[in-house]
Scaffold this motif. Structure first.
Motif, PDB file in Angstrom:
ATOM      1  N   ARG A   1      11.112  -2.074  -5.517  1.00  0.00           N
ATOM      2  CA  ARG A   1      10.052  -1.887  -4.509  1.00  0.00           C
ATOM      3  C   ARG A   1       8.876  -2.819  -4.790  1.00  0.00           C
ATOM      4  NH1 ARG A   1       7.925  -0.869  -0.157  1.00  0.00           N
ATOM      5  NH2 ARG A   1       6.276   0.646   0.161  1.00  0.00           N
ATOM      6  N   GLU A   2       8.511  -2.919  -6.063  1.00  0.00           N
ATOM      7  CA  GLU A   2       7.410  -3.806  -6.424  1.00  0.00           C
ATOM      8  C   GLU A   2       7.742  -5.264  -6.098  1.00  0.00           C
ATOM      9  OE1 GLU A   2       5.860  -4.693 -10.653  1.00  0.00           O
ATOM     10  OE2 GLU A   2       4.687  -3.008  -9.883  1.00  0.00           O
ATOM     11  N   ARG A   3       8.981  -5.661  -6.364  1.00  0.00           N
ATOM     12  CA  ARG A   3       9.413  -7.014  -6.029  1.00  0.00           C
ATOM     13  C   ARG A   3       9.332  -7.248  -4.524  1.00  0.00           C
ATOM     14  NH1 ARG A   3      15.099  -7.247  -7.010  1.00  0.00           N
ATOM     15  NH2 ARG A   3      15.214  -6.538  -4.880  1.00  0.00           N
TER      16      ARG A   3
ATOM     17  N   ASN B   1       3.479 -12.527  -0.229  1.00  0.00           N
ATOM     18  CA  ASN B   1       3.424 -13.895  -0.767  1.00  0.00           C
ATOM     19  C   ASN B   1       2.672 -13.969  -2.084  1.00  0.00           C
ATOM     20  OD1 ASN B   1       4.914 -15.166   1.274  1.00  0.00           O
ATOM     21  ND2 ASN B   1       3.128 -15.169   2.606  1.00  0.00           N
ATOM     22  N   GLY B   2       2.832 -12.952  -2.908  1.00  0.00           N
ATOM     23  CA  GLY B   2       2.214 -12.949  -4.229  1.00  0.00           C
ATOM     24  C   GLY B   2       0.761 -12.521  -4.238  1.00  0.00           C
ATOM     25  N   LYS B   3       0.224 -12.138  -3.107  1.00  0.00           N
ATOM     26  CA  LYS B   3      -1.183 -11.754  -3.039  1.00  0.00           C
ATOM     27  C   LYS B   3      -1.320 -10.241  -3.174  1.00  0.00           C
ATOM     28  CE  LYS B   3      -2.704 -15.647  -0.322  1.00  0.00           C
ATOM     29  NZ  LYS B   3      -1.652 -16.441   0.216  1.00  0.00           N
ATOM     30  N   CYS B   4      -0.886  -9.731  -4.292  1.00  0.00           N
ATOM     31  CA  CYS B   4      -0.982  -8.299  -4.566  1.00  0.00           C
ATOM     32  C   CYS B   4      -1.020  -8.101  -6.072  1.00  0.00           C
ATOM     33  CB  CYS B   4       0.200  -7.553  -3.963  1.00  0.00           C
ATOM     34  SG  CYS B   4       1.778  -7.941  -4.720  1.00  0.00           S
ATOM     35  N   LYS B   5      -1.368  -6.905  -6.470  1.00  0.00           N
ATOM     36  CA  LYS B   5      -1.363  -6.574  -7.887  1.00  0.00           C
ATOM     37  C   LYS B   5       0.071  -6.289  -8.334  1.00  0.00           C
ATOM     38  CE  LYS B   5      -5.823  -4.286  -8.196  1.00  0.00           C
ATOM     39  NZ  LYS B   5      -6.484  -3.006  -8.489  1.00  0.00           N
TER      40      LYS B   5
END
Length: 120
Positions: free
Chosen positions: A103-105, A112-116
């Motif tokens: 889920r995290e992936r 687009n990588g803009k998350c914790k």
């Protein structure tokens, strides 16, 4: 599998087999619940439902994933309820950790990588 073992061994419940079958069922439920996440996984993206994926789904999973259950029908585990339940809880923790990582992936890719990472 559970019913056959129950009848074969004088109506005695094999808790190891019971929780094994339950964990397989819950794993399959998780697969169908998370099917779109699986379809976005790297092996599907790269192989595009190729031979290995198809062979794995049609041959490997049904035969190998149920092998221990088929074995336990003839050879009961004789685990106590508490021991079998403890192993079941541990296995479900593994399934939940796997789901959390998937889920995290999926969240990471969708943003687009803009998350914790670790807590999004």
């Amino acid at each position: 599998f559970c019913y056959r073992s129950y009848v074969l061994h004088d109506n005695e419940m094999d808790w190891g087999l019971f929780f094994s079958a339950l964990s397989q069922y819950l794993y399959l439920v998780k697969f169908f619940f998370w099917e779109m996440g699986y379809m976005r996984s790297i092996d599907i993206i790269v192989d595009r439902a190729g031979y290995e994926i198809q062979w794995g789904c049609l041959v490997w999973v049904p035969s190998v994933y149920t092998f221990h259950s088929r074995f336990l029908v003839q050879n009961p585990s004789r685990l106590s309820f508490n021991t079998a339940l403890g192993i079941f809880i541990l296995s479900m923790a593994g399934v939940l950790l796997n789901y959390a990582a998937d889920r995290e992936r999926d969240i990471f890719r969708a943003s687009n990588g803009k998350c914790k990472v670790w807590g999004s």
